[in-house]
Design a protein around this motif. Sequence first.
Motif, PDB file in Angstrom:
ATOM      1  N   GLY A 107       0.807  -1.220   0.000  1.00  0.00           N
ATOM      2  CA  GLY A 107       0.000   0.000   0.000  1.00  0.00           C
ATOM      3  C   GLY A 107       0.828   1.252   0.000  1.00  0.00           C
ATOM      4  N   SER A 108       0.283   2.258   0.621  1.00  0.00           N
ATOM      5  CA  SER A 108       0.929   3.560   0.625  1.00  0.00           C
ATOM      6  C   SER A 108       1.901   3.674   1.792  1.00  0.00           C
ATOM      7  CB  SER A 108      -0.133   4.657   0.679  1.00  0.00           C
ATOM      8  OG  SER A 108      -0.945   4.498   1.804  1.00  0.00           O
ATOM      9  N   PRO A 109       2.793   4.672   1.744  1.00  0.00           N
ATOM     10  CA  PRO A 109       3.775   4.816   2.817  1.00  0.00           C
ATOM     11  C   PRO A 109       3.128   4.925   4.188  1.00  0.00           C
ATOM     12  CG  PRO A 109       4.350   6.214   0.981  1.00  0.00           C
ATOM     13  CD  PRO A 109       2.977   5.654   0.697  1.00  0.00           C
ATOM     14  N   GLY A 110       3.799   4.355   5.155  1.00  0.00           N
ATOM     15  CA  GLY A 110       3.320   4.389   6.525  1.00  0.00           C
ATOM     16  C   GLY A 110       4.070   3.368   7.354  1.00  0.00           C
ATOM     17  N   THR A 111       3.776   3.336   8.632  1.00  0.00           N
ATOM     18  CA  THR A 111       4.442   2.429   9.564  1.00  0.00           C
ATOM     19  C   THR A 111       3.409   1.556  10.252  1.00  0.00           C
ATOM     20  OG1 THR A 111       6.176   4.066   9.951  1.00  0.00           O
ATOM     21  CG2 THR A 111       5.993   2.283  11.557  1.00  0.00           C
ATOM     22  N   TYR A 112       3.649   0.261  10.247  1.00  0.00           N
ATOM     23  CA  TYR A 112       2.826  -0.692  10.983  1.00  0.00           C
ATOM     24  C   TYR A 112       3.591  -1.007  12.265  1.00  0.00           C
ATOM     25  CZ  TYR A 112       0.241  -4.839  12.269  1.00  0.00           C
ATOM     26  OH  TYR A 112      -0.519  -5.753  12.957  1.00  0.00           O
ATOM     27  N   THR A 113       2.968  -0.766  13.422  1.00  0.00           N
ATOM     28  CA  THR A 113       3.615  -0.984  14.711  1.00  0.00           C
ATOM     29  C   THR A 113       2.817  -1.999  15.516  1.00  0.00           C
ATOM     30  OG1 THR A 113       4.422   1.294  14.704  1.00  0.00           O
ATOM     31  CG2 THR A 113       4.440   0.148  16.813  1.00  0.00           C
ATOM     32  N   ALA A 114       3.505  -3.041  15.962  1.00  0.00           N
ATOM     33  CA  ALA A 114       2.880  -4.087  16.782  1.00  0.00           C
ATOM     34  C   ALA A 114       3.981  -5.025  17.247  1.00  0.00           C
ATOM     35  CB  ALA A 114       1.841  -4.862  15.988  1.00  0.00           C
ATOM     36  N   SER A 115       3.676  -5.851  18.235  1.00  0.00           N
ATOM     37  CA  SER A 115       4.609  -6.907  18.609  1.00  0.00           C
ATOM     38  C   SER A 115       4.422  -8.048  17.616  1.00  0.00           C
ATOM     39  CB  SER A 115       4.314  -7.390  20.030  1.00  0.00           C
ATOM     40  OG  SER A 115       5.189  -8.458  20.344  1.00  0.00           O
ATOM     41  N   MET A 116       5.493  -8.364  16.909  1.00  0.00           N
ATOM     42  CA  MET A 116       5.438  -9.410  15.882  1.00  0.00           C
ATOM     43  C   MET A 116       6.497 -10.461  16.226  1.00  0.00           C
ATOM     44  SD  MET A 116       5.016  -6.901  12.566  1.00  0.00           S
ATOM     45  CE  MET A 116       6.019  -5.551  13.201  1.00  0.00           C
ATOM     46  N   PRO A 117       6.149 -11.427  17.094  1.00  0.00           N
ATOM     47  CA  PRO A 117       7.140 -12.416  17.527  1.00  0.00           C
ATOM     48  C   PRO A 117       7.539 -13.379  16.405  1.00  0.00           C
ATOM     49  CG  PRO A 117       4.983 -12.952  18.413  1.00  0.00           C
ATOM     50  CD  PRO A 117       4.854 -11.631  17.715  1.00  0.00           C
ATOM     51  N   TYR A 118       8.673 -13.987  16.609  1.00  0.00           N
ATOM     52  CA  TYR A 118       9.186 -15.031  15.713  1.00  0.00           C
ATOM     53  C   TYR A 118       9.389 -14.518  14.282  1.00  0.00           C
ATOM     54  CZ  TYR A 118       7.680 -17.721  19.711  1.00  0.00           C
ATOM     55  OH  TYR A 118       7.494 -18.177  20.991  1.00  0.00           O
ATOM     56  N   ARG A 119      10.019 -13.385  14.166  1.00  0.00           N
ATOM     57  CA  ARG A 119      10.359 -12.843  12.847  1.00  0.00           C
ATOM     58  C   ARG A 119      11.812 -13.177  12.546  1.00  0.00           C
ATOM     59  NH1 ARG A 119       6.060 -12.769  10.424  1.00  0.00           N
ATOM     60  NH2 ARG A 119       5.389 -13.947  12.211  1.00  0.00           N
ATOM     61  N   GLY A 120      12.092 -13.311  11.278  1.00  0.00           N
ATOM     62  CA  GLY A 120      13.458 -13.602  10.837  1.00  0.00           C
ATOM     63  C   GLY A 120      13.856 -12.623   9.757  1.00  0.00           C
ATOM     64  N   ASP A 121      14.166 -13.108   8.585  1.00  0.00           N
ATOM     65  CA  ASP A 121      14.588 -12.271   7.474  1.00  0.00           C
ATOM     66  C   ASP A 121      13.386 -11.531   6.881  1.00  0.00           C
ATOM     67  OD1 ASP A 121      16.947 -13.597   8.005  1.00  0.00           O
ATOM     68  OD2 ASP A 121      16.712 -14.996   6.335  1.00  0.00           O
ATOM     69  N   TYR A 122      13.685 -10.450   6.151  1.00  0.00           N
ATOM     70  CA  TYR A 122      12.608  -9.749   5.459  1.00  0.00           C
ATOM     71  C   TYR A 122      13.049  -9.327   4.063  1.00  0.00           C
ATOM     72  CZ  TYR A 122      14.741  -5.283   7.052  1.00  0.00           C
ATOM     73  OH  TYR A 122      15.591  -4.237   7.299  1.00  0.00           O
ATOM     74  N   HIS A 123      12.064  -9.070   3.234  1.00  0.00           N
ATOM     75  CA  HIS A 123      12.285  -8.675   1.849  1.00  0.00           C
ATOM     76  C   HIS A 123      11.508  -7.385   1.614  1.00  0.00           C
ATOM     77  CE1 HIS A 123      11.747  -8.883  -2.582  1.00  0.00           C
ATOM     78  NE2 HIS A 123      12.971  -9.357  -2.520  1.00  0.00           N
ATOM     79  N   THR A 124      12.094  -6.427   0.902  1.00  0.00           N
ATOM     80  CA  THR A 124      11.435  -5.139   0.700  1.00  0.00           C
ATOM     81  C   THR A 124      10.407  -5.141  -0.426  1.00  0.00           C
ATOM     82  OG1 THR A 124      13.214  -4.380  -0.744  1.00  0.00           O
ATOM     83  CG2 THR A 124      13.410  -3.859   1.616  1.00  0.00           C
ATOM     84  N   GLY A 125      10.376  -6.195  -1.240  1.00  0.00           N
ATOM     85  CA  GLY A 125       9.393  -6.263  -2.326  1.00  0.00           C
ATOM     86  C   GLY A 125       9.539  -5.100  -3.290  1.00  0.00           C
ATOM     87  N   ASN A 126       8.434  -4.485  -3.655  1.00  0.00           N
ATOM     88  CA  ASN A 126       8.439  -3.352  -4.591  1.00  0.00           C
ATOM     89  C   ASN A 126       8.623  -2.010  -3.897  1.00  0.00           C
ATOM     90  OD1 ASN A 126       7.938  -5.103  -6.706  1.00  0.00           O
ATOM     91  ND2 ASN A 126       5.730  -4.776  -6.681  1.00  0.00           N
ATOM     92  N   TYR A 127       9.024  -2.005  -2.632  1.00  0.00           N
ATOM     93  CA  TYR A 127       9.040  -0.779  -1.838  1.00  0.00           C
ATOM     94  C   TYR A 127      10.424  -0.461  -1.278  1.00  0.00           C
ATOM     95  CZ  TYR A 127       4.075  -1.871  -1.784  1.00  0.00           C
ATOM     96  OH  TYR A 127       2.791  -2.168  -2.147  1.00  0.00           O
ATOM     97  N   ARG A 128      10.611   0.820  -0.911  1.00  0.00           N
ATOM     98  CA  ARG A 128      11.715   1.188  -0.007  1.00  0.00           C
ATOM     99  C   ARG A 128      11.130   0.912   1.371  1.00  0.00           C
ATOM    100  NH1 ARG A 128      15.854   4.210  -0.278  1.00  0.00           N
ATOM    101  NH2 ARG A 128      15.246   5.556   1.437  1.00  0.00           N
ATOM    102  N   ALA A 129      11.807   0.105   2.152  1.00  0.00           N
ATOM    103  CA  ALA A 129      11.220  -0.324   3.427  1.00  0.00           C
ATOM    104  C   ALA A 129      12.278  -0.426   4.514  1.00  0.00           C
ATOM    105  CB  ALA A 129      10.519  -1.670   3.243  1.00  0.00           C
ATOM    106  N   SER A 130      11.822  -0.362   5.754  1.00  0.00           N
ATOM    107  CA  SER A 130      12.704  -0.521   6.919  1.00  0.00           C
ATOM    108  C   SER A 130      11.965  -1.284   8.005  1.00  0.00           C
ATOM    109  CB  SER A 130      13.166   0.843   7.433  1.00  0.00           C
ATOM    110  OG  SER A 130      12.069   1.649   7.798  1.00  0.00           O
ATOM    111  N   ALA A 131      12.736  -1.813   8.951  1.00  0.00           N
ATOM    112  CA  ALA A 131      12.150  -2.603  10.037  1.00  0.00           C
ATOM    113  C   ALA A 131      12.849  -2.286  11.351  1.00  0.00           C
ATOM    114  CB  ALA A 131      12.284  -4.093   9.724  1.00  0.00           C
ATOM    115  N   CYS A 132      12.120  -2.478  12.447  1.00  0.00           N
ATOM    116  CA  CYS A 132      12.666  -2.367  13.804  1.00  0.00           C
ATOM    117  C   CYS A 132      12.309  -3.639  14.545  1.00  0.00           C
ATOM    118  CB  CYS A 132      12.066  -1.171  14.548  1.00  0.00           C
ATOM    119  SG  CYS A 132      12.430   0.434  13.808  1.00  0.00           S
ATOM    120  N   TRP A 133      13.143  -4.029  15.515  1.00  0.00           N
ATOM    121  CA  TRP A 133      12.924  -5.261  16.256  1.00  0.00           C
ATOM    122  C   TRP A 133      13.627  -5.185  17.592  1.00  0.00           C
ATOM    123  CZ3 TRP A 133      15.879  -4.720  11.879  1.00  0.00           C
ATOM    124  CH2 TRP A 133      17.256  -4.886  12.022  1.00  0.00           C
TER     125      TRP A 133
END
Length: 165
Positions: A107-133
Amino acid sequence: MKSHLRRALPVLAAGAMVVAAGISTAGQAAAAPPSSATSALSAAEVKLLNSDAPKTVKLSPTTGAILSVDKGISRVDTRIGKRNLCNSGDACWYTTQTPYAHFGFYGSPGTYTASMPYRGDYHTGNYRASACWTYQGSSPCRGALPPNTYASLGVTVTGTSFRIH
């Protein structure tokens, strides 16, 4: 009761004629926009408007006239979408443990914030993206990575946010 119906019929018929007139007028306006619709635009803006390139047009809220044309798509809406699967093109934060789902962001730019347990690698897909953990008492954030980038953490973390820029 029948007298109420007799009084309402002329009003309903008049309303139907107004609606029908509005439909035909709207259809005619959409099919043949006035030639002055682009008179305030530069030659470059007219060329961009008539191209297949992604663009954003700014419209007059009172007349609907095109005020400007800019390259790219810009949205006022700054909401990011999340789903429990990763579709093609989504930014995706993969799980490291079943039955937890991979998270697809889109979708459109923005930040999704929540506790997301058991995360590993990530892929940016078609977007410029960032992650926090969080991991072993620290709470790092990775700055924006370009589209089509695979980020390998190599361990299980708890995601705290994911952002599409």
